[in-house]
Scaffold this motif. Structure first.
Motif, PDB file in Angstrom:
ATOM      1  N   ILE A   1       0.718  -1.388   0.098  1.00 46.91           N
ATOM      2  CA  ILE A   1      -0.021  -0.143  -0.100  1.00 46.91           C
ATOM      3  C   ILE A   1       0.670   1.215   0.013  1.00 46.91           C
TER       4      ILE A   1
ATOM      5  N   THR B   1     -10.272  -8.169  -1.939  1.00 46.73           N
ATOM      6  CA  THR B   1     -10.652  -8.210  -0.756  1.00 46.73           C
ATOM      7  C   THR B   1      -9.629  -8.838   0.367  1.00 46.73           C
TER       8      THR B   1
ATOM      9  N   LEU C   1      -9.505   7.428  -1.969  1.00 46.42           N
ATOM     10  CA  LEU C   1      -8.550   6.260  -2.306  1.00 46.42           C
ATOM     11  C   LEU C   1      -6.990   6.141  -1.964  1.00 46.42           C
TER      12      LEU C   1
ATOM     13  N   ARG D   1      -4.676   3.194  -0.100  1.00 50.21           N
ATOM     14  CA  ARG D   1      -5.463   1.945  -0.141  1.00 50.21           C
ATOM     15  C   ARG D   1      -5.014   0.841  -1.448  1.00 50.21           C
TER      16      ARG D   1
END
Length: 124
Positions: A55, A71, A89, A92
């Protein structure tokens, strides 16, 4: 890209194997984003094995290139092109590139458009 080393390495490997060649753009929600790179065209994330998402803390700006995070917190081969600045965002996705020319094309992509090829400009 220093913080997304494995993501960059993964993208380069996939590009060298022509995984992105002739892939359609799908899930287009521009000006929000469009994505591509799932050879199954199911949206399941694409190529195995999958990697843990690195990330990025870089902001999701217009033209940002990122790996789609599933997910499960893993990435496959799907890539996202951001059509506009999207603070929601930030933090993420593994952002590993930036479109520097042709940004106007992002707003014109449709599901019938395809990637012709990915050309790597450096062999490092």
């Amino acid at each position: 890209t220093e913080r997304a080393r494995e993501t960059v390495k993964r993208f380069v490997q996939l590009a060298r194997r022509d995984v992105y060649k002739d892939q359609p753009f799908f899930g287009s929600a521009l000006p929000f984003m469009t994505y591509t790179g799932d050879p199954t065209q199911t949206g399941s994330g694409g190529e195995e094995p999958r990697l843990r998402a690195e990330i990025s803390q870089r902001p999701m700006t217009r033209g940002a290139l990122a790996m789609r995070v599933l997910t499960s917190g893993l990435v496959g081969s799907q890539i996202i092109f951001s059509g506009r600045r999207q603070p929601v965002l930030d933090g993420r996705f593994p952002i590993f590139g930036q479109v520097t020319a042709g940004l106007e094309v992002l707003g014109q992509l449709t599901a019938s458009d395809r990637i012709i090829r990915v050309e790597l400009l450096s062999q490092r």
